[in-house]
Motif scaffolding. Sequence first.
Motif, PDB file in Angstrom:
ATOM      1  N   LEU B  44      28.331  79.582 -15.212  1.00 25.18           N
ATOM      2  CA  LEU B  44      27.011  79.084 -14.829  1.00 25.18           C
ATOM      3  C   LEU B  44      27.073  77.564 -14.858  1.00 25.18           C
ATOM      4  O   LEU B  44      27.643  76.984 -15.781  1.00 25.18           O
ATOM      5  CB  LEU B  44      25.945  79.573 -15.814  1.00 25.18           C
ATOM      6  CG  LEU B  44      25.582  81.053 -15.728  1.00 25.18           C
ATOM      7  CD1 LEU B  44      25.165  81.584 -17.085  1.00 25.18           C
ATOM      8  CD2 LEU B  44      24.449  81.251 -14.725  1.00 25.18           C
ATOM      9  N   GLU B  45      26.476  76.930 -13.855  1.00 24.63           N
ATOM     10  CA  GLU B  45      26.520  75.465 -13.805  1.00 24.63           C
ATOM     11  C   GLU B  45      25.115  74.876 -13.896  1.00 24.63           C
ATOM     12  O   GLU B  45      24.165  75.439 -13.346  1.00 24.63           O
ATOM     13  CB  GLU B  45      27.204  75.013 -12.507  1.00 24.63           C
ATOM     14  CG  GLU B  45      28.517  75.756 -12.297  1.00 24.63           C
ATOM     15  CD  GLU B  45      29.599  74.897 -11.681  1.00 24.63           C
ATOM     16  OE1 GLU B  45      29.547  73.660 -11.860  1.00 24.63           O
ATOM     17  OE2 GLU B  45      30.487  75.462 -11.032  1.00 24.63           O
ATOM     18  N   PHE B  46      25.023  73.776 -14.614  1.00 27.12           N
ATOM     19  CA  PHE B  46      23.746  73.110 -14.839  1.00 27.12           C
ATOM     20  C   PHE B  46      23.904  71.636 -14.512  1.00 27.12           C
ATOM     21  O   PHE B  46      23.944  70.788 -15.403  1.00 27.12           O
ATOM     22  CB  PHE B  46      23.312  73.310 -16.299  1.00 27.12           C
ATOM     23  CG  PHE B  46      23.241  74.755 -16.688  1.00 27.12           C
ATOM     24  CD1 PHE B  46      22.064  75.472 -16.559  1.00 27.12           C
ATOM     25  CD2 PHE B  46      24.380  75.425 -17.130  1.00 27.12           C
ATOM     26  CE1 PHE B  46      22.010  76.820 -16.885  1.00 27.12           C
ATOM     27  CE2 PHE B  46      24.334  76.775 -17.447  1.00 27.12           C
ATOM     28  CZ  PHE B  46      23.145  77.471 -17.329  1.00 27.12           C
ATOM     29  N   ARG B  48      22.091  69.285 -13.470  1.00 30.91           N
ATOM     30  CA  ARG B  48      21.127  68.270 -13.912  1.00 30.91           C
ATOM     31  C   ARG B  48      21.358  67.822 -15.355  1.00 30.91           C
ATOM     32  O   ARG B  48      20.869  66.791 -15.798  1.00 30.91           O
ATOM     33  CB  ARG B  48      19.693  68.798 -13.764  1.00 30.91           C
ATOM     34  CG  ARG B  48      19.110  68.415 -12.409  1.00 30.91           C
ATOM     35  CD  ARG B  48      17.658  68.804 -12.319  1.00 30.91           C
ATOM     36  NE  ARG B  48      17.530  70.265 -12.447  1.00 30.91           N
ATOM     37  CZ  ARG B  48      16.369  70.893 -12.593  1.00 30.91           C
ATOM     38  NH1 ARG B  48      15.263  70.207 -12.671  1.00 30.91           N
ATOM     39  NH2 ARG B  48      16.327  72.209 -12.679  1.00 30.91           N
ATOM     40  N   HIS B  49      22.083  68.680 -16.118  1.00 32.02           N
ATOM     41  CA  HIS B  49      22.380  68.320 -17.513  1.00 32.02           C
ATOM     42  C   HIS B  49      23.886  68.152 -17.720  1.00 32.02           C
ATOM     43  O   HIS B  49      24.359  68.239 -18.857  1.00 32.02           O
ATOM     44  CB  HIS B  49      21.810  69.379 -18.451  1.00 32.02           C
ATOM     45  CG  HIS B  49      20.323  69.528 -18.332  1.00 32.02           C
ATOM     46  ND1 HIS B  49      19.447  68.636 -18.906  1.00 32.02           N
ATOM     47  CD2 HIS B  49      19.555  70.419 -17.661  1.00 32.02           C
ATOM     48  CE1 HIS B  49      18.208  68.991 -18.609  1.00 32.02           C
ATOM     49  NE2 HIS B  49      18.238  70.065 -17.849  1.00 32.02           N
ATOM     50  N   CYS B  53      28.636  76.653 -18.418  1.00 29.01           N
ATOM     51  CA  CYS B  53      28.845  77.670 -19.446  1.00 29.01           C
ATOM     52  C   CYS B  53      29.805  78.706 -18.887  1.00 29.01           C
ATOM     53  O   CYS B  53      29.576  79.255 -17.809  1.00 29.01           O
ATOM     54  CB  CYS B  53      27.514  78.315 -19.828  1.00 29.01           C
ATOM     55  SG  CYS B  53      27.706  79.648 -21.037  1.00 29.01           S
ATOM     56  N   SER B  72      30.275  76.542 -23.742  1.00 27.91           N
ATOM     57  CA  SER B  72      29.545  75.642 -22.857  1.00 27.91           C
ATOM     58  C   SER B  72      29.899  74.197 -23.163  1.00 27.91           C
ATOM     59  O   SER B  72      30.263  73.852 -24.283  1.00 27.91           O
ATOM     60  CB  SER B  72      28.032  75.859 -22.972  1.00 27.91           C
ATOM     61  OG  SER B  72      27.592  75.563 -24.279  1.00 27.91           O
ATOM     62  N   PHE B  74      28.032  70.553 -22.295  1.00 28.16           N
ATOM     63  CA  PHE B  74      26.895  69.820 -21.718  1.00 28.16           C
ATOM     64  C   PHE B  74      27.053  68.361 -22.122  1.00 28.16           C
ATOM     65  O   PHE B  74      27.113  68.055 -23.314  1.00 28.16           O
ATOM     66  CB  PHE B  74      25.565  70.371 -22.250  1.00 28.16           C
ATOM     67  CG  PHE B  74      25.080  71.595 -21.512  1.00 28.16           C
ATOM     68  CD1 PHE B  74      25.795  72.785 -21.559  1.00 28.16           C
ATOM     69  CD2 PHE B  74      23.909  71.554 -20.754  1.00 28.16           C
ATOM     70  CE1 PHE B  74      25.350  73.912 -20.883  1.00 28.16           C
ATOM     71  CE2 PHE B  74      23.456  72.677 -20.070  1.00 28.16           C
ATOM     72  CZ  PHE B  74      24.187  73.859 -20.133  1.00 28.16           C
ATOM     73  N   ASN B  79      29.806  73.725 -27.108  1.00 25.21           N
ATOM     74  CA  ASN B  79      29.013  74.675 -27.862  1.00 25.21           C
ATOM     75  C   ASN B  79      29.538  76.059 -27.553  1.00 25.21           C
ATOM     76  O   ASN B  79      30.186  76.257 -26.525  1.00 25.21           O
ATOM     77  CB  ASN B  79      27.544  74.578 -27.425  1.00 25.21           C
ATOM     78  CG  ASN B  79      26.655  74.152 -28.559  1.00 25.21           C
ATOM     79  OD1 ASN B  79      26.696  74.760 -29.631  1.00 25.21           O
ATOM     80  ND2 ASN B  79      25.886  73.117 -28.334  1.00 25.21           N
ATOM     81  N   GLY B  80      29.234  76.993 -28.418  1.00 21.94           N
ATOM     82  CA  GLY B  80      29.661  78.344 -28.077  1.00 21.94           C
ATOM     83  C   GLY B  80      29.742  79.254 -29.267  1.00 21.94           C
ATOM     84  O   GLY B  80      29.397  78.879 -30.399  1.00 21.94           O
TER      85      GLY B  80
END
Lengths: 298, 298
Positions: B44-46, B48-49, B53, B72, B74, B79-80
Motif C-alpha cells: 500500500l502506498e501513501f 502524501r505522507h 506498507c 511500513s 513513513f 514501523n511494523g
Amino acid sequence: MTLPIIGLDEIARVATPDVILSAVRDALIAHADGRTSVPAPMVLEFPRHAGDCHVKAGYVDGSPYFAVKLASTFASVNNGLILVVDATTGAPAAVLADEGKLTAWRTAAAGALITDAMTPADVDEVAVLGTGEQARLQVEWLRHLRPLRRVKVWGRRPDAVAELCKAFAADGLDARPDGLEGSACVIATTAARDPLPAEAFRSALHITGIGTDMPGKGELPVEVFAGAVIATDDHDQCLDHGDFGNAVRAGVVADDADLAVGAVLRDGVDRAQRSVADLTGIGAADAAVAAAVFFALR
Amino acid sequence: MTLPIIGLDEIARVATPDVILSAVRDALIAHADGRTSVPAPMVLEFPRHAGDCHVKAGYVDGSPYFAVKLASTFASVNNGLILVVDATTGAPAAVLADEGKLTAWRTAAAGALITDAMTPADVDEVAVLGTGEQARLQVEWLRHLRPLRRVKVWGRRPDAVAELCKAFAADGLDARPDGLEGSACVIATTAARDPLPAEAFRSALHITGIGTDMPGKGELPVEVFAGAVIATDDHDQCLDHGDFGNAVRAGVVADDADLAVGAVLRDGVDRAQRSVADLTGIGAADAAVAAAVFFALR
C-alpha cells in the motif's frame, strides 16, 4: 508498542447501522472514483488441517487509518482479526477482535445499499435465497433503508427455512417459506457453485447477489443479466469470480456492460429498469468500517 | 481473544544466533525443496505522507505457526509487527513487536549462512560494501559461523566508514577503510540503484549481495555473474528484482543459471569455484524466525 485489542462488545457498541452504512457507502463511492487502494489479497492454504487464511488490505484515500484483515477458516471454524494502522505514520493503532462481525456487517450494508438504490421505491417485499447469516442480515439491514412488509425465504433445508421465517416473523415481518415464487426484489445469499432455480428470479425487477466471494462460485442463472442494468462492486473482481463474470463467459453480456455500485449510489439509476447487482466484497469497505469503528472508539 | 504482545526485550532474550541461524537455514532448505508457502506480498502506498506498507506472509510446511508481517516506512521512520498465527487452527497466537529486528536478523543470518557455505574455508577476511545496519550485522553473524581476522569497509560517506571501522575494531577485528581494494569475500549491503564500483569485486572468490529487496535496485556489476556459480534465495524473486535478474536481462547469464541457496546449504558446493549469492529476502524465513521465537517463549 501499545496495541489495544478491542473486543466485539466494545465494537458493537459503536458500530451502529448509521456508522456502518455511511462508511460502506463512502467506501463504495470512493472505490468507483478510483480513490481507494486495494492490493490483491494473499491466500495461504493448510490442506492437512482443512484450513486457509486470507489476508486482505484496503485504504480509502484521505482516511486516517487503513486496515489489514486476517480471516482464516480451519475445519469450518472461523478466526481472524482486523489490524487498524495509522495512515499518516504507518504505526499499528489497534487490533479489532471482531469475530468476523465487521465483515458480515459491511457485506450486509453493501447489499442493503445497492438493493435499496436499484429497487423501485414502492417495493416492500423481498425474496431471500439462502438461510445463513447473510440471509437474515441482508433483510435486517435493508429495513434500515426502507420499510419492508413481507419476506419470502428459500433454502435447501426446510428446517433452516422454517427457523429463518420464525426469526423474521419475530421481527414483525410477514415471513413465508415460498421464496421460489420470487418477488420484485430477490436477494441471493448462498455459497452455491451452480445456479439457483431459475423460477425464483422470474418476477424480479431487481436482483442482488452477494455469494460469489471467491473463484468457483456462482448463484445467479446467467440469463438474468440479459438486458438488465448491471452494477458490480469491483469490475475486475466481479469479472474474475463474480456472477457477472460467469454471465460474460457464457456470452450473455459484454465484459463492459456493468456500472460501478458506487456510481449507482452516488448518481442514482432509473429504478424502473430491470437490474442486477453483483457484490464480491471489497477491501476498501473493510478498511472503511474498521477505520470508522476505531475512530468512534478513540 | 487473548493476543499477547511480545516486545523486543523478550524477543531478544530467546532469539539467540543459534535459534535464528537454525530457523533460517531450515527455511531456506525447505524453500528450495518447495516445502514453503509464500504468497505475493501486498503493498500500500501513501504518497502524501511519503509512506508505504508492505504486508508479507509465509509458512514452512509442518511448522506449528505461520506469520504475517507488516512493515511500513513513513518519512523514513520504520514501523511494523509480526503476527504469529496457529497453523493448525488459524487462531492468532501473538504479536511480535520486534521493531524490525527479526527481519534484520534473518537477513543477516541468510547472508552469513550462504557466504560461509560458498567462501573457501580458509578465508578470514571480508570486504563489506555499505555502512548501514546490515553491513555490521552481516560481519557479526558470519563470525558465528567462521573466525574472521580482517574486515575492509567501503561506503560513500567517509564518516560512516570510519564509524563502522571503529565498531568492528571494538569487536576485535582488524578493520580498514579500504573496501574498494576488495577481498576474496565481498558482501554488498547497499540500497544502490546503480552498480557499485567494479574494482571492489576484482579479487572476489565469493560475493554475497543482499541489497535488492525491491524492483529498481541493483548493486552488483552484472559482469560478476559471468562464469560464476550462482545461488538465489528465490528464483522468481531474484529474476524479477534481484541482481541475478539484472544480469539475465543484460544477457550475461541464462535465466536458469542459478542454484537455490537452500540447495547449496543442504548439499554443499565446490568452494574453489568463483560464486555469487543473490538474496532478496523470503517470507518463509520471516515465518520461520517468528515461529521459532514464539515457540521458545511459550
